[in-house]
Design a protein around this motif. Sequence first.
Motif, PDB file in Angstrom:
ATOM      1  N   GLU A   1       0.365   5.602   0.149  1.00 19.79           N
ATOM      2  CA  GLU A   1      -0.567   6.707   0.379  1.00 19.79           C
ATOM      3  C   GLU A   1       0.118   8.018   0.013  1.00 19.79           C
ATOM      4  O   GLU A   1       1.211   8.317   0.511  1.00 19.79           O
TER       5      GLU A   1
ATOM      6  N   ARG B   1      -0.593  12.068   0.025  1.00 16.40           N
ATOM      7  CA  ARG B   1      -1.489  13.072   0.605  1.00 16.40           C
ATOM      8  C   ARG B   1      -0.924  14.457   0.336  1.00 16.40           C
ATOM      9  O   ARG B   1       0.299  14.660   0.337  1.00 16.40           O
TER      10      ARG B   1
ATOM     11  N   VAL C   1      -6.286  12.584  -0.379  1.00 18.69           N
ATOM     12  CA  VAL C   1      -5.527  11.390  -0.042  1.00 18.69           C
ATOM     13  C   VAL C   1      -5.768  10.327  -1.113  1.00 18.69           C
ATOM     14  O   VAL C   1      -6.921   9.991  -1.393  1.00 18.69           O
TER      15      VAL C   1
ATOM     16  N   ARG D   1      -4.854   6.441  -1.937  1.00 18.36           N
ATOM     17  CA  ARG D   1      -4.292   5.218  -1.370  1.00 18.36           C
ATOM     18  C   ARG D   1      -4.295   4.137  -2.443  1.00 18.36           C
ATOM     19  O   ARG D   1      -5.347   3.772  -2.958  1.00 18.36           O
TER      20      ARG D   1
ATOM     21  N   TRP E   1       0.838  -1.194   0.000  1.00 16.98           N
ATOM     22  CA  TRP E   1       0.000   0.000   0.000  1.00 16.98           C
ATOM     23  C   TRP E   1       0.875   1.247   0.000  1.00 16.98           C
ATOM     24  O   TRP E   1       1.938   1.287   0.627  1.00 16.98           O
TER      25      TRP E   1
END
Length: 439
Positions: free
Chosen positions: A368, A370, A432, A434, A366
Motif C-alpha cells: 500500500e 499512500r 491510496v 493498493r 500486498w
Amino acid sequence: MIRPVAYTGYLVGGVLVGAPLSAGLLTLGTLGAALTPVLVGLPLLGLLALSGIPVGVLERWRVGRLDRPAVRDPGPGDERGHPPVDPHRTPAEPGLGPWARLRFTEQATWRELAYTVLLAFVLWPLDLLVLAVVFGLPGALLAAPAGLALAGDETRVAKLWLVDGYAQASVIAAGGLLLLFALLWPLALYGRARAALARVLLAPRETETRLAEVTESRARLVAAFEAERRRIERDLHDGAQQRLVALSMRLGLARLDAPPELADRLAEAHREADEALGELRELIHGIHPQVLADYGLGDAITDAADRSAVPVDVDVELPRFTEAVESAAYFAVREALANVARHSGAGRAWISAGCASGDRHGRRLWIEVRDDGRGGAVPSGGAAGGIVGMGGTVGTGGSAGRAGSGLTGLADRLAVLDGTLAVDSPPGGPTVLRMEIPC
C-alpha cells in the motif's frame, strides 16, 4: 459403431470400481468428520477432497480403452480414439506443498471429486441395475433347459412359467436369446452415455487448456525478461562501468604529470567521466538493483524510499519471494513513488506491505502506497485492466498519474503476474494505491 461387448465391459468395470469406492469414501468421510474436533480429521478430509484425482486417472484410462478401437483414424476435431488428456497443470515448484496448493485451486480437482461421489453412490448402482435387467431375465430364460435337467420332471423359469418338457424349455431359451440381442442395443446406448458423462467431467475444458497454455507462456516470458534484465545489468556492471572506472583513474593520473595548459582540459574530462560513471551506476540500479537480489523486497523498498524526492515512511517486513514477484513489486513501488513526486503535490508518503493468506486465491503479497497529496483522480478512458476502485474515482489519472497512463502501466506490470491495483483518490486526498500479487 455401437459395440455392446465393449460397453458391457465398461459397465462391469464401473461396478467393480464403484462398489469398493463407496465403502472407502464413507469410511474416510466418517472418520474425518468424527476426528475433526481433535484436528486429526482435517488431513483425512483433505485426502477425501483429493480422492477424485486417482479416480480421474483410472476413469480417463477406461474411457480411452473403450474408445480406441471405435475410431481408427479420427478427424481433427474428433476426440474419440484418444484417452482424455490430464486436465491438471504441473506445479512450478517440486514438493508436496506446491502440488497440493495447485490441486486445491484447480477446477478439475473438484470436477473429479464430483464424478467420484457420483460414481460411488449413483452410477455404479445404476450400472448394476442395467446389467441385471439386460442379462438377468434373458439369462434365466436361456437356462431353462439346464434347469429342467437338474430338476428332473418340471421347473419354474424366472418364477413365472412352469416348464415340464424339453421342447417348451428350448422355445423359452430361444426367446431368451432373442431378448438378449434386443436388450444389448439399449445397454450399449446407456454405456455410451456413461462414457460421455465421464468425458464431460474428467476431460479438460477447452478454455482451461488455453488458459493454462497462456499462463505457462506468460510465466516463461516473465522469466526470460527477468533473465535478460539481469544479463544487461551484469554486462553493464562488468563491462562499461569498469571501463569508465579505468578511464577516470587514467585521467586522474594524467592530471598529475600534465603541463598547465592541459591540466584544465584533463580536469574537465575527469569530471565528465565521473558524471558518466554516476549516471551509468544509476542506470544499472534502475535495471536491477543489487539490494533486491541480495537482501530481498523489503530492503529494496526501503532503498527506493530513501531515494524518493518525497519523504517516505516505510513499514515493511516481508519474506523472500520468487524473483519475478519481487521484481514486479519493486518496480511497481518505484513507479508509484515517481508518480507521487511528479503529480501529487504531496509533502509525505507512506508505504506498508505484508503477506495475506487464507482466501481462495492462496497467499498474496500486498503493498500500500499512500500520500497526503491533493488526490482527485481524473478518469482517462475508464478503468484499465487490473485497476479496481476502492471508493474514489478510478482511471489512469489521479495523483498517481493525472495527465498520463501511470496507473495503466502500473496495473499492466502487476497483471502479468495476475496481480491487481486498487485506487482510492477522492478530491482533496489522500490517495491510496493498493497492489496485490499472488505469491
